[in-house]
Every structure is written in C-alpha cells, then in structure tokens.
Design a protein around this motif. Structure first.
Motif, PDB file in Angstrom:
ATOM      1  N   UNK A  14       4.223  -5.639   1.524  1.00  0.00           N
ATOM      2  CA  UNK A  14       4.843  -4.830   0.277  1.00  0.00           C
ATOM      3  C   UNK A  14       5.789  -3.790   1.665  1.00  0.00           C
ATOM      4  N   UNK A  15       6.801  -3.767   1.932  1.00  0.00           N
ATOM      5  CA  UNK A  15       7.184  -2.809   3.479  1.00  0.00           C
ATOM      6  C   UNK A  15       6.953  -1.126   2.179  1.00  0.00           C
ATOM      7  N   UNK A  16       6.957  -0.892   1.268  1.00  0.00           N
ATOM      8  CA  UNK A  16       6.954  -0.209   0.892  1.00  0.00           C
ATOM      9  C   UNK A  16       5.694   0.176   0.271  1.00  0.00           C
ATOM     10  N   UNK A  17       4.469  -0.815   0.525  1.00  0.00           N
ATOM     11  CA  UNK A  17       3.094  -0.804   0.286  1.00  0.00           C
ATOM     12  C   UNK A  17       2.496   0.095   1.428  1.00  0.00           C
ATOM     13  N   UNK A  18       0.979   0.332   1.213  1.00  0.00           N
ATOM     14  CA  UNK A  18       0.147   0.781   2.097  1.00  0.00           C
ATOM     15  C   UNK A  18      -1.842   0.583   1.797  1.00  0.00           C
ATOM     16  N   UNK A  28       1.787  11.580   2.305  1.00  0.00           N
ATOM     17  CA  UNK A  28       3.021  11.420   1.979  1.00  0.00           C
ATOM     18  C   UNK A  28       4.169  10.387   2.852  1.00  0.00           C
ATOM     19  N   UNK A  29       4.817   9.590   2.955  1.00  0.00           N
ATOM     20  CA  UNK A  29       5.539   9.029   3.588  1.00  0.00           C
ATOM     21  C   UNK A  29       4.895   7.440   4.832  1.00  0.00           C
ATOM     22  N   UNK A  30       3.777   7.518   4.396  1.00  0.00           N
ATOM     23  CA  UNK A  30       3.023   6.684   5.239  1.00  0.00           C
ATOM     24  C   UNK A  30       3.433   5.449   4.306  1.00  0.00           C
ATOM     25  N   UNK A  31       3.783   4.652   4.834  1.00  0.00           N
ATOM     26  CA  UNK A  31       3.992   2.708   4.442  1.00  0.00           C
ATOM     27  C   UNK A  31       4.088   1.356   5.523  1.00  0.00           C
ATOM     28  N   UNK A  32       3.905   0.319   5.313  1.00  0.00           N
ATOM     29  CA  UNK A  32       3.431  -0.539   5.284  1.00  0.00           C
ATOM     30  C   UNK A  32       5.003  -0.908   6.614  1.00  0.00           C
ATOM     31  N   UNK A  33       5.998  -0.555   6.079  1.00  0.00           N
ATOM     32  CA  UNK A  33       7.109  -1.064   6.942  1.00  0.00           C
ATOM     33  C   UNK A  33       6.892  -0.263   8.968  1.00  0.00           C
ATOM     34  N   UNK A  34       6.446   1.708   8.778  1.00  0.00           N
ATOM     35  CA  UNK A  34       6.160   2.306   9.548  1.00  0.00           C
ATOM     36  C   UNK A  34       4.820   2.451   9.785  1.00  0.00           C
ATOM     37  N   UNK A  35       3.611   1.500   9.617  1.00  0.00           N
ATOM     38  CA  UNK A  35       2.670   1.149  10.502  1.00  0.00           C
ATOM     39  C   UNK A  35       2.533   0.207  11.926  1.00  0.00           C
ATOM     40  N   UNK A  36       2.065   0.164  12.492  1.00  0.00           N
ATOM     41  CA  UNK A  36       1.854  -0.658  13.906  1.00  0.00           C
ATOM     42  C   UNK A  36       1.353  -1.929  13.547  1.00  0.00           C
ATOM     43  N   UNK A  59       3.275   4.685  -3.151  1.00  0.00           N
ATOM     44  CA  UNK A  59       3.052   6.222  -3.675  1.00  0.00           C
ATOM     45  C   UNK A  59       2.158   5.945  -5.486  1.00  0.00           C
ATOM     46  N   UNK A  60       1.243   4.946  -5.605  1.00  0.00           N
ATOM     47  CA  UNK A  60       0.769   4.974  -6.066  1.00  0.00           C
ATOM     48  C   UNK A  60      -1.014   4.332  -5.674  1.00  0.00           C
ATOM     49  N   UNK A  61      -0.667   4.873  -4.613  1.00  0.00           N
ATOM     50  CA  UNK A  61      -2.171   5.295  -3.363  1.00  0.00           C
ATOM     51  C   UNK A  61      -3.438   6.233  -4.255  1.00  0.00           C
ATOM     52  N   UNK A  62      -4.175   6.356  -4.617  1.00  0.00           N
ATOM     53  CA  UNK A  62      -5.445   7.033  -5.214  1.00  0.00           C
ATOM     54  C   UNK A  62      -6.217   8.241  -4.474  1.00  0.00           C
ATOM     55  N   UNK A  89      -6.242  -9.274  -4.394  1.00  0.00           N
ATOM     56  CA  UNK A  89      -6.582 -10.281  -3.566  1.00  0.00           C
ATOM     57  C   UNK A  89      -8.083  -9.462  -2.275  1.00  0.00           C
ATOM     58  N   UNK A  90      -8.750 -10.455  -3.239  1.00  0.00           N
ATOM     59  CA  UNK A  90     -10.498  -9.326  -2.042  1.00  0.00           C
ATOM     60  C   UNK A  90     -10.281  -9.159  -0.650  1.00  0.00           C
ATOM     61  N   UNK A  91      -9.530  -8.829   0.576  1.00  0.00           N
ATOM     62  CA  UNK A  91      -9.245  -8.362   1.441  1.00  0.00           C
ATOM     63  C   UNK A  91      -8.486  -7.615   0.622  1.00  0.00           C
ATOM     64  N   UNK A  92      -7.316  -7.653   0.556  1.00  0.00           N
ATOM     65  CA  UNK A  92      -6.260  -6.448  -0.151  1.00  0.00           C
ATOM     66  C   UNK A  92      -7.028  -5.330  -1.138  1.00  0.00           C
ATOM     67  N   UNK A  93      -8.247  -5.491  -1.230  1.00  0.00           N
ATOM     68  CA  UNK A  93      -9.127  -4.958  -2.570  1.00  0.00           C
ATOM     69  C   UNK A  93      -9.801  -3.584  -1.065  1.00  0.00           C
ATOM     70  N   UNK A  94     -10.559  -4.294  -0.418  1.00  0.00           N
ATOM     71  CA  UNK A  94     -11.091  -4.001   0.798  1.00  0.00           C
ATOM     72  C   UNK A  94     -10.521  -3.154   1.535  1.00  0.00           C
ATOM     73  N   UNK A  95      -9.325  -2.937   1.219  1.00  0.00           N
ATOM     74  CA  UNK A  95      -9.106  -2.168   2.174  1.00  0.00           C
ATOM     75  C   UNK A  95      -7.834  -1.141   1.581  1.00  0.00           C
ATOM     76  N   UNK A  96      -7.549  -1.636  -0.093  1.00  0.00           N
ATOM     77  CA  UNK A  96      -6.971  -0.265  -1.022  1.00  0.00           C
ATOM     78  C   UNK A  96      -5.990  -1.081  -0.891  1.00  0.00           C
ATOM     79  N   UNK A  97      -5.665  -2.099  -0.247  1.00  0.00           N
ATOM     80  CA  UNK A  97      -3.458  -1.887  -0.093  1.00  0.00           C
ATOM     81  C   UNK A  97      -3.302  -1.850  -1.650  1.00  0.00           C
ATOM     82  N   UNK A  98      -1.840  -1.455  -1.811  1.00  0.00           N
ATOM     83  CA  UNK A  98      -1.196  -1.295  -2.781  1.00  0.00           C
ATOM     84  C   UNK A  98       0.459  -1.869  -2.239  1.00  0.00           C
TER      85      UNK A  98
END
Length: 103
Positions: free
Chosen positions: A92-96, A62-70, A50-53, A37-46
């Motif tokens: 995805x809760x395990x995303x970033x 390490x430890x940053x995921x969507x689940x613990x994001x404000x 564990x697959x973050x560039x 998705x273009x919006x996802x690509x703009x912010x590097x969403x994965x």
C-alpha cells in the motif's frame, strides 16, 4: 513478408499498452502483501502508516509512507505498487515498514 517501420512501431505500442494493462490487472488480482505475511511481520509492515506502533518503531516519523520510500516501485500517486523487499507482492502506498529509506 517484410515488416515496415510503421507496422513495427504500432505493434510495439500495442504490446506496451497490453503490458501496462496487465500489470494493473495483476495488482488488482489479490497480489497485495498482507500484514500477516511472515516477511511483512519481520519488518513491521502496516497498510496504514498512521497505525505504526511508535513504541516498537521509534525511527518512524510522521509523513513516512511506502509512496515516498526509495524501495517503492510504483508512482507516488499509485494506491499500491511493488517493493524491492517483497518481490512480486504489492504494498500500500500509504503503508510503512521499518525498512523505510529515502536514499
């Protein structure tokens, strides 16, 4: 017809339950954010943090995921949930993404 308080409360609980169930069905109905998705690509969403560039996103830790994001609107135990960045799309809760915040 006069509605009793008991009838109103029972009706309210029924409607509330229906909304919760429909929200769960909505999340499973393919309304998940795609990494392409273009919006996802703009912010590097994965979908898997564990697959973050790490070279492209040095602020990732390490430890940053969507689940613990404000910005995450689901419960920390949900597999997918809303995000204020992506409207009605589920992340995805395990995303970033690079908008990760703990504020």
């Amino acid at each position: 017809m006069k509605t009793s308080r008991r009838h109103f409360l029972l009706l309210s609980v029924g409607v509330g339950s229906s909304l919760v169930l429909s929200q769960a069905a909505f999340a499973d109905a393919g309304n998940r954010l795609s990494e392409t998705d273009p919006k996802a690509k703009a912010v590097g969403y994965v979908e898997d943090a564990s697959k973050v560039d790490k070279a492209k996103y040095p602020a990732f830790a390490a430890g940053q995921t969507c689940a613990n994001c404000s910005l995450f609107q689901g419960a920390a135990t949900d597999a997918y949930g809303g995000c204020t960045l992506f409207g009605d799309k589920q992340v995805a809760a395990r995303g970033w993404c690079s908008s990760y915040s703990t504020l």
